[in-house]
Design an enzyme around this catalytic site. Structure first.
Site, PDB file in Angstrom:
ATOM      1  N   LYS A   1     -14.346   1.481  -3.837  1.00  0.00           N
ATOM      2  CA  LYS A   1     -15.377   1.941  -2.899  1.00  0.00           C
ATOM      3  C   LYS A   1     -16.384   2.842  -3.601  1.00  0.00           C
ATOM      4  O   LYS A   1     -17.592   2.701  -3.421  1.00  0.00           O
ATOM      5  CB  LYS A   1     -14.731   2.740  -1.759  1.00  0.00           C
ATOM      6  CG  LYS A   1     -13.993   1.909  -0.742  1.00  0.00           C
ATOM      7  CD  LYS A   1     -13.717   2.793   0.486  1.00  0.00           C
ATOM      8  CE  LYS A   1     -12.463   2.396   1.201  1.00  0.00           C
ATOM      9  NZ  LYS A   1     -12.058   3.398   2.208  1.00  0.00           N
TER      10      LYS A   1
ATOM     11  N   GLU B   1       0.820  -1.206   0.000  1.00  0.00           N
ATOM     12  CA  GLU B   1       0.000   0.000   0.000  1.00  0.00           C
ATOM     13  C   GLU B   1       0.863   1.268   0.000  1.00  0.00           C
ATOM     14  O   GLU B   1       0.454   2.308  -0.509  1.00  0.00           O
ATOM     15  CB  GLU B   1      -0.930  -0.017   1.229  1.00  0.00           C
ATOM     16  CG  GLU B   1      -2.168   0.828   1.091  1.00  0.00           C
ATOM     17  CD  GLU B   1      -3.248   0.431   2.098  1.00  0.00           C
ATOM     18  OE1 GLU B   1      -4.082  -0.432   1.769  1.00  0.00           O
ATOM     19  OE2 GLU B   1      -3.261   0.980   3.215  1.00  0.00           O
TER      20      GLU B   1
ATOM     21  N   HIS C   1       7.158 -27.047  -0.802  1.00  0.00           N
ATOM     22  CA  HIS C   1       6.428 -28.083  -1.529  1.00  0.00           C
ATOM     23  C   HIS C   1       5.230 -27.482  -2.266  1.00  0.00           C
ATOM     24  O   HIS C   1       4.224 -28.134  -2.493  1.00  0.00           O
ATOM     25  CB  HIS C   1       5.995 -29.188  -0.570  1.00  0.00           C
ATOM     26  CG  HIS C   1       7.168 -29.895   0.031  1.00  0.00           C
ATOM     27  ND1 HIS C   1       7.506 -31.181  -0.320  1.00  0.00           N
ATOM     28  CD2 HIS C   1       8.106 -29.485   0.914  1.00  0.00           C
ATOM     29  CE1 HIS C   1       8.592 -31.534   0.342  1.00  0.00           C
ATOM     30  NE2 HIS C   1       8.988 -30.530   1.104  1.00  0.00           N
TER      31      HIS C   1
END
Lengths: 446, 446
Positions: B421, B286, B307
């Protein structure tokens, strides 16, 4: 069709002629897979597994699961990589990531032998205290360090608690059909055994006994899971990418990679998708990350990570694309309460279902990220059912095989996994590694 | 020094003169930070927070934590992004990722309001059934959708269960010091409130009330956490990267990025480090993922993911580097039992501590990945203590600020988080978004 590929949000980034250009390569990859003429063709057992699985063993798995459900409060599954990711992904997706915290009539399930952490082992032992325990050790050879160590610890625990006889009824072994020390030992002692198939690599093994026993213990409908996978097997048999979304996804991944999108982020909008993303990361990362090539697989759970990696995806380096799994019917409902005070200004949402809000978050994010220059492939999944999940698991397995062939690698080997193991064994002084140990000790002394 | 940067495994990839070349830029970034002359200088409250934190509030946090510990079995922390990642990272690192599954004398802690999942909410409500509950809602404005919805749900639950009076004693609000509807409402009703500081962004807020209240409820020694952070604050005051490992880390990240290493993978060897990695991903992703720039932050837990993504890291596209957090003293011991049958061939390890094996796995992996062409920055952390963790949190915060300035971005804003948003509000029909809604509806209709 349990899955539908929506290309609306990737279309601005891909020219029509790119589909035409890659179709012959997809057809060739399809031929390699169906002819069994491609690299890694000794490991194609997963292709027809949803139809050709061992019915006798499958019945034994169900019986063992029922026995385990009756016998224990805590079921310890011991395995690493493909021997744990598939089962954990399915249990979390269909039951819950909070499965062990919720009241239920099936045992808690913990995964061990997938790390070398002393604190994790101590905690699992504490959790087992005063509770009835069964274990399932999953290891083809029986010699992989992490599960082998965990098996030593939990076998000791069970033998102390129940005696050798009692422990025998509580230890279930998934291993090679006939070879290997673990198989030999299990037969000698009399543990019930299940098979890690020779021709199915770890990351493709979720629908074999490797995944099915733990999955069945959690109470998931394995019949539906297998039926969904088999439906996908039948659905994705046409090489034409205009008719085969599985192959279209494989094609799009390669088209975008060649355009410089070197990272693929798998996006889910539900916490229950997190371990599925981990399974997906192993599937694609281990299949394609070789010979200096391959998309880097990453994952996020939105809207959580819209407040974390969201900024980067919106506005950071433009070398990535997203693949969004959109679950149409999540099967849960949560209405938003009204607040007479309306302190958050959200009364326009009072009485709405959270699924509706989540859907709009998803739609809004699609627009935002596409506007920000990030291609978005959307995979609509019908619902959160065992059938649809089985369908999706197979979708990704087959897409991975085709995608790997398009990339020009052997999608079924994992030579890079040995490098750290060899060094570790040498440093630990394992007999037979003397020469390598001397070389590494010399590097350390520098 | 709780942290030591080991450059042995990055040295083959960086020329000596690159350090010299970047030093003046580091010095300039240091000056921007100390002069408060750089971009985002209104958000530097975290810099001296470990020394200058509000002592009166800090005492209230401890008292509230003690009250919460007495009052409830389940503590629900409501927040998203920086309002949940820090606390969760600290609790999992110092207590356990299995904190809620272990017996203890502190409440279970669940995080809500960090997604829009109906099933997750339903599960949390089921977990609360028949148990005593307290909540902490963390939201600067009180209007962020995810935590606001969760606050509605849990406030309703508490008021039904305990009445308005009883609920008042069980609701703790962390919000703006004076503005905002949540602050106004809390004061009116009489909830105890704590402050989200104006000059500390969410991802830098773990050592404010935002993180400290949940952390204190878990029983972590917050004094030691703050002391460690303050020691780091004092330790990393010299701009000279030969004397300042924090700045050296910031410099190395930028050197490697400019060499084409566009993805940084944070590596831990213990499951308790997973949420710390998530915190780190938000902090760096961010702060730096903007203006088309920034390292893509990813994370793995080894040996688990050796793995899984291990194959890719060993042998895939060479556009990545690793930063390994190596905890020297994990504080736990687990000896490997002997097996007279030696079915796994590991009797050369009988009686060894898992930490020793884990250390060799780490050393072996460092050699393997460097040989595979992946630079490895190693950060040795002294131990798994609150002091050392506080030290490390500050190390990363300051490194992030310097690194962001070196990259040429404002490390303290997050403009890209708004995009989804706005779209979501428009699609949901929030009053005031009519024009944007029409535009998006038109796009949907296409």
């Amino acid at each position: 069709m349990s899955i539908r590929l929506v290309d609306t949000y990737v279309a601005p980034f891909v020219a029509e002629n790119e589909y035409a250009a890659i179709q012959p390569m997809v057809t060739a990859a399809h031929k390699m897979l169906t002819d069994r003429s491609g690299l890694g063709n000794a490991f194609l057992g997963w292709v027809d597994l949803p139809r050709d699985y061992d019915k006798e063993e499958y019945a034994r798995i169900k019986a063992a699961a029922a026995k385990i459900q009756k016998q224990c409060d805590v079921f310890i599954v011991i395995g690493i990589g493909g021997s744990y990711l598939g089962a954990r992904a399915v249990v979390e997706f269909l039951k819950s990531p909070l499965y062990n915290n919720l009241k239920k009539d099936t045992p808690d399930i913990y995964f061990s032998g997938c790390n070398i952490s002393a604190s994790n082992m101590q905690e699992l032992l504490a959790i087992c205290e005063g509770r009835d325990v069964c274990i399932n050790v999953i290891s083809k050879s029986g010699t992989t360090t992490e599960p082998a160590v965990a098996f030593r610890v939990f076998r000791e625990l069970l033998e102390k608690k129940y005696g050798k006889e009692g422990a025998r009824e509580r230890i279930f072994v998934t291993t090679d059909r006939s070879r290997g020390t673990l198989k030999g030992f299990a037969d000698k002692v009399g543990y019930e055994t299940f098979v890690v198939p020779d021709d199915v690599g770890g990351r493709f093994s979720v629908l074999s006994a490797v995944g099915l026993l733990p999955i069945a213990v959690s109470g998931v409908d394995t019949d539906a899971l297998m039926a969904g996978a088999n439906a996908a097997r039948e659905a994705y048999a046409d090489p034409d990418i205009t008719k085969n979304d599985c192959y279209k996804y494989a094609a799009l991944r390669n088209i975008l990679l060649r355009r410089g999108k070197t990272t693929e982020i798998l996006v889910g909008y539900e916490p229950f998708m997190q371990m599925l993303a981990e399974w997906w990361k192993q599937l694609f990362g281990e299949s394609e990350g070789k010979d200096g090539k391959g998309l880097f697989p990453a994952s996020v759970i939105f809207s959580t990570d819209l407040h974390s990696l969201g900024q980067y995806i919106q506005d950071g380096m433009r070398n990535l694309f997203e693949t969004v799994i959109s679950v149409k019917d999540t099967g849960a409902t949560q209405l938003i309460p009204n607040d007479p005070e309306n302190i958050d200004g959200l009364n326009f949402l009072s009485g709405c279902d959270l699924n509706y809000v989540n859907g709009m978050a998803q739609q809004g994010t699609l627009f935002a990220h596409v506007d920000g220059g990030v291609p978005n492939v959307v995979l609509e999944l019908a619902d959160r059912s065992a059938y649809s999940l089985g369908y999706m698991l197979y979708f990704f397995e087959k897409a991975c095989a085709i995608s790997g062939y398009l990339l020009g690698v052997n999608p079924f080997d994992q030579p890079g996994v040995e490098a750290y193991k060899k060094n570790m064994f040498a440093l630990l002084g394992k007999p037979g590694y003397e020469e390598q140990k001397a070389a590494l000790d010399a590097r350390l002394a520098k």
